[in-house]
Design a protein around this motif. Structure first.
Motif, mmCIF file in Angstrom:
data_model
loop_
_atom_site.group_PDB
_atom_site.id
_atom_site.type_symbol
_atom_site.label_atom_id
_atom_site.label_comp_id
_atom_site.label_asym_id
_atom_site.label_seq_id
_atom_site.Cartn_x
_atom_site.Cartn_y
_atom_site.Cartn_z
ATOM 1 N N GLU A 234 0.693 5.843 20.007
ATOM 2 C CA GLU A 234 1.847 4.976 19.762
ATOM 3 C C GLU A 234 2.168 4.873 18.270
ATOM 4 O OE1 GLU A 234 2.080 1.383 22.102
ATOM 5 O OE2 GLU A 234 0.905 2.287 23.716
ATOM 6 N N HIS A 235 2.328 6.019 17.670
ATOM 7 C CA HIS A 235 2.558 6.157 16.228
ATOM 8 C C HIS A 235 3.973 5.675 15.894
ATOM 9 C CE1 HIS A 235 2.520 9.199 12.594
ATOM 10 N NE2 HIS A 235 2.869 7.971 12.230
ATOM 11 N N VAL A 236 4.063 4.495 15.266
ATOM 12 C CA VAL A 236 5.363 3.922 14.923
ATOM 13 C C VAL A 236 5.621 4.029 13.421
ATOM 14 C CG1 VAL A 236 5.390 2.295 16.842
ATOM 15 C CG2 VAL A 236 4.441 1.580 14.656
ATOM 16 N N ILE A 237 6.902 3.960 13.079
ATOM 17 C CA ILE A 237 7.321 3.947 11.672
ATOM 18 C C ILE A 237 8.247 2.757 11.478
ATOM 19 C CG2 ILE A 237 8.286 5.291 9.773
ATOM 20 C CD1 ILE A 237 8.048 7.785 11.509
ATOM 21 N N ALA A 238 7.956 1.944 10.477
ATOM 22 C CA ALA A 238 8.855 0.864 10.072
ATOM 23 C C ALA A 238 9.582 1.334 8.815
ATOM 24 C CB ALA A 238 8.081 -0.417 9.800
ATOM 25 N N ILE A 239 10.915 1.227 8.816
ATOM 26 C CA ILE A 239 11.731 1.865 7.780
ATOM 27 C C ILE A 239 12.714 0.848 7.197
ATOM 28 C CG2 ILE A 239 13.362 3.744 7.305
ATOM 29 C CD1 ILE A 239 12.221 5.149 9.830
ATOM 30 N N MET A 262 4.560 -10.042 14.428
ATOM 31 C CA MET A 262 5.460 -9.694 15.534
ATOM 32 C C MET A 262 4.776 -8.800 16.562
ATOM 33 S SD MET A 262 9.215 -9.055 13.823
ATOM 34 C CE MET A 262 8.717 -8.172 12.351
ATOM 35 N N PHE A 263 3.931 -7.866 16.073
ATOM 36 C CA PHE A 263 3.278 -6.880 16.950
ATOM 37 C C PHE A 263 1.775 -6.883 16.678
ATOM 38 C CE2 PHE A 263 7.584 -5.356 15.878
ATOM 39 C CZ PHE A 263 8.154 -5.388 17.138
ATOM 40 N N PRO A 264 1.074 -7.911 17.140
ATOM 41 C CA PRO A 264 -0.356 -8.043 16.807
ATOM 42 C C PRO A 264 -1.234 -6.956 17.422
ATOM 43 C CG PRO A 264 0.340 -9.749 18.359
ATOM 44 C CD PRO A 264 1.583 -9.068 17.895
ATOM 45 N N HIS A 265 -0.689 -6.188 18.370
ATOM 46 C CA HIS A 265 -1.475 -5.103 18.973
ATOM 47 C C HIS A 265 -1.390 -3.818 18.150
ATOM 48 C CE1 HIS A 265 2.633 -4.828 20.414
ATOM 49 N NE2 HIS A 265 2.444 -3.593 20.856
ATOM 50 N N TYR A 266 -0.614 -3.831 17.064
ATOM 51 C CA TYR A 266 -0.473 -2.670 16.196
ATOM 52 C C TYR A 266 -1.018 -2.978 14.803
ATOM 53 C CZ TYR A 266 2.855 -0.176 19.283
ATOM 54 O OH TYR A 266 3.438 0.509 20.315
ATOM 55 N N PHE A 267 -1.421 -1.929 14.101
ATOM 56 C CA PHE A 267 -1.621 -2.039 12.659
ATOM 57 C C PHE A 267 -0.375 -1.478 11.975
ATOM 58 C CE2 PHE A 267 -2.713 2.459 13.017
ATOM 59 C CZ PHE A 267 -2.286 2.987 11.803
ATOM 60 N N LEU A 268 -0.224 -1.772 10.686
ATOM 61 C CA LEU A 268 0.845 -1.163 9.901
ATOM 62 C C LEU A 268 0.329 -0.977 8.482
ATOM 63 C CD1 LEU A 268 3.846 -0.275 10.314
ATOM 64 C CD2 LEU A 268 4.474 -2.344 9.054
ATOM 65 N N GLY A 269 0.566 0.206 7.928
ATOM 66 C CA GLY A 269 0.102 0.502 6.578
ATOM 67 C C GLY A 269 1.141 1.262 5.788
ATOM 68 N N GLY A 289 2.302 2.910 11.511
ATOM 69 C CA GLY A 289 1.333 2.107 12.246
ATOM 70 C C GLY A 289 1.217 2.565 13.679
ATOM 71 N N GLY A 290 0.621 1.696 14.485
ATOM 72 C CA GLY A 290 0.413 2.020 15.891
ATOM 73 C C GLY A 290 -0.860 1.378 16.382
ATOM 74 N N LYS A 291 -1.397 1.922 17.449
ATOM 75 C CA LYS A 291 -2.633 1.374 18.015
ATOM 76 C C LYS A 291 -3.782 1.509 17.018
ATOM 77 C CE LYS A 291 -1.948 1.474 22.999
ATOM 78 N NZ LYS A 291 -2.486 1.953 24.290
ATOM 79 N N LYS A 292 -4.715 0.586 17.105
ATOM 80 C CA LYS A 292 -5.796 0.528 16.113
ATOM 81 C C LYS A 292 -6.921 1.485 16.504
ATOM 82 C CE LYS A 292 -4.506 -4.285 15.996
ATOM 83 N NZ LYS A 292 -4.870 -5.620 16.470
ATOM 84 N N VAL A 293 -6.599 2.780 16.506
ATOM 85 C CA VAL A 293 -7.552 3.788 16.969
ATOM 86 C C VAL A 293 -8.060 4.681 15.837
ATOM 87 C CG1 VAL A 293 -6.606 3.857 19.301
ATOM 88 C CG2 VAL A 293 -5.632 5.337 17.548
ATOM 89 N N LEU A 294 -7.578 4.473 14.614
ATOM 90 C CA LEU A 294 -7.998 5.359 13.525
ATOM 91 C C LEU A 294 -9.446 5.073 13.143
ATOM 92 C CD1 LEU A 294 -4.859 5.600 13.516
ATOM 93 C CD2 LEU A 294 -5.064 6.138 11.094
#
Length: 523
Positions: A234-239, A262-269, A289-294
């Protein structure tokens, strides 16, 4: 004979037309089933498709619906090439165009996303958006599934490694055609809002199927979309809606933490804001960001620290390859204050004993920040970075040295710094070539291998070392295991290179000196 041949040709052409009518109806039925396409929009989309394919009427759809790619899209695009509706070079552009007709409009997607957020929660809403991205072929899973992936199990922290085959390399002929195309400057870059619905060209990918979710971060207009390349779950991009360069600042911390609220199930970096240590697109501010799987998220604490200035904040160094400070607690403002002080101090911090210089002809110190939530606790990771070069290290003192460039030469951004390596697709063939040498039973032709025109020449030193260590009589399985172990070890060394404070006694003492300079001391 000519008469019979003509009839056969006409019959085949007629059959093609009838089959296309069936496929167009089937595509719309697929969109109703999988893409949440509404009843009235489905009628509209079918008529748009009929016009694009120059058909006068539809035919009944197939049931059950066949495989989306091979059973619907591929034959439609093949027909379009044959009928002169598109060209072989522009097949992907055409495919994206017709999927754009059956993907719900951006406003409808936003409304549905917001409704799900309100009624069923943010996780349900992002699940919907992700399913839409995959189902519309914006995220091309058929290509992404070609990627070669494995986990490197290492004592000091596992790494996830991918040889990226989902972005096909362009031929010389395609590159030459691209150079002849006019430069329009629209959209300004791959991330700009103007990509929404953009038809694309040989220079710029089509984006008719991209769907975005607008939001405010730090009271500024931003939007979220999924990455088409899916480097992790679930690789997301905030732009940012504004096209401006990457910059790490206090506002960065606020935006990252706003997002995770807003999306506590995701990380964002955020990638760092300097070349070499930053990502591939520094011209437009964006976060990933996305799921905390890294892998970095799985690592334990190395040492605990504390500060009287931020008494509610747990301050730790992470047991990881590069230099990571972890801030956590329930008081968001104090975490942001600690991050502010650490960033401000690091921007101007030098320690020549470990090669860290904040300024020479330009600033060199920055950070890669990552935010997430652990239940009701705010977490902010700060990876310390430095992009200085010198004569001995022209690519970067804290960058992989040239002996590792055969595996990865590009900048080590956010994703790699957290332990997920995206390696170039060229390695698939090149490493197979190395395996052939290790299983050949013959002494390699080192003169031929050293020829710059030889694709294995970049691996010359590695081949010499591996032949010396293993010989050339390995089984195919043994060769594969030896090569993977070499790639794993190289990726580990790359991450170790990025550490401004090495995992040595000298390096860790220097790390503590920096923390002490911000009134942070061992707990």
């Amino acid at each position: 004979m000519p008469r019979t041949k003509k009839i056969d040709t006409e019959t085949a052409a007629g059959a093609d037309v009838e089959n296309v009518k069936v496929l167009l109806s089937t595509l719309v039925e697929y969109a109703k089933d999988k893409l949440y396409l509404g009843r009235f929009d489905a009628v509209y989309a079918l008529n748009q498709l009929l016009a694009r394919f120059k058909m006068d009427a539809p035919a009944a759809a197939m049931r059950p619906i066949p495989d989306f790619q091979t059973g619907i899209l591929d034959p439609l695009v093949d027909y379009a090439v044959k009928a002169g509706l598109t060209t072989e070079d522009e097949k992907l552009l055409f495919e994206t165009e017709i999927m754009g007709y059956v993907t719900p409009a951006p406003g409808e997607v936003i409304a549905h996303f917001d409704a799900l957020c309100s009624m069923e929660g943010a996780q349900k809403a992002t699940q919907y958006l992700n399913e839409l991205a995959v189902g519309s072929n914006y995220v091309r899973m058929a290509d992404i599934n070609k990627n070669i992936r494995w986990v490197a199990t290492l004592p000091e922290g596992n790494l996830t490694i991918t040889i990226n085959l989902s972005k096909p390399e362009k031929s010389n002929a395609e590159v030459a055609k691209q150079k002849l195309l006019p430069q329009t400057g629209y959209p300004k870059c791959m991330l700009c809002l103007e990509n929404l619905g953009f038809h694309g060209s040989l220079r710029h990918p089509a984006r008719e199927t991209i769907r975005i979710i607008p939001m405010y971060l730090n009271d500024e207009p931003w939007f979220m979309q999924f990455s088409p390349y899916v480097y992790f779950d679930e690789h997301v991009i905030a732009i940012s809606e504004t096209h401006h360069p990457m910059q790490i600042s206090d506002e960065t911390f606020i935006r990252l933490m706003d997002f995770t609220e807003m999306f506590p199930h995701y990380f964002l970096g955020s990638n760092a804001d300097l070349p070499i240590v930053g990502g591939s697109i520094l011209a437009h501010e964006h976060y990933q960001g996305g799921k905390k799987v890294l892998p970095m998220f799985q690592r334990p604490i190395r040492k605990h620290f504390a500060s009287d200035n931020y008494q509610s904040v747990a301050i730790d160094t992470l047991d990881w390859y590069n230099s990571v400070i972890k801030l956590s607690g329930k008081n968001r403002e104090e975490i942001q204050a600690a991050a502010h002080d650490i960033l401000a101090a690091w921007r101007n911090y030098s320690d020549e004993s470990v090669g860290v210089l904040a300024h020479t002809d330009a600033p060199h110190n920055t950070i890669t920040p990552i935010a997430c939530r652990e239940n009701d606790v705010y977490v902010l990771y700060l990876i310390l970075r430095n992009n200085r070069t010198d004569e001995k290290h022209p690519y970067g003192i804290f960058h992989p040295t040239e002996d590792m460039h055969n595996i990865k030469k590009e900048g080590i951004g956010l994703i790699e710094a957290m332990g997920t390596f995206i390696l170039p697709g060229r390695l698939q063939k090149e490493l197979c070539g190395v395996a052939e040498i290790l299983t050949s039973g013959n002494i390699p032709d080192y003169k031929a291998l050293s020829d710059p025109e030889n694709p294995l020449s970049k691996h010359f030193d590695m081949i010499i070392q591996m032949v010396s260590e293993f010989g050339t009589s390995l089984t195919a399985k043994q060769a594969r295991e030896a090569i993977i172990a070499r790639v794993n070890a190289t990726c580990q060394k790359i991450l170790e290179c990025t550490a401004v404070f090495k995992k040595t006694e000298q390096g860790q003492q220097a790390f503590e000196r920096f923390l002490n300079s911000v009134s942070i001391y061992e707990a």
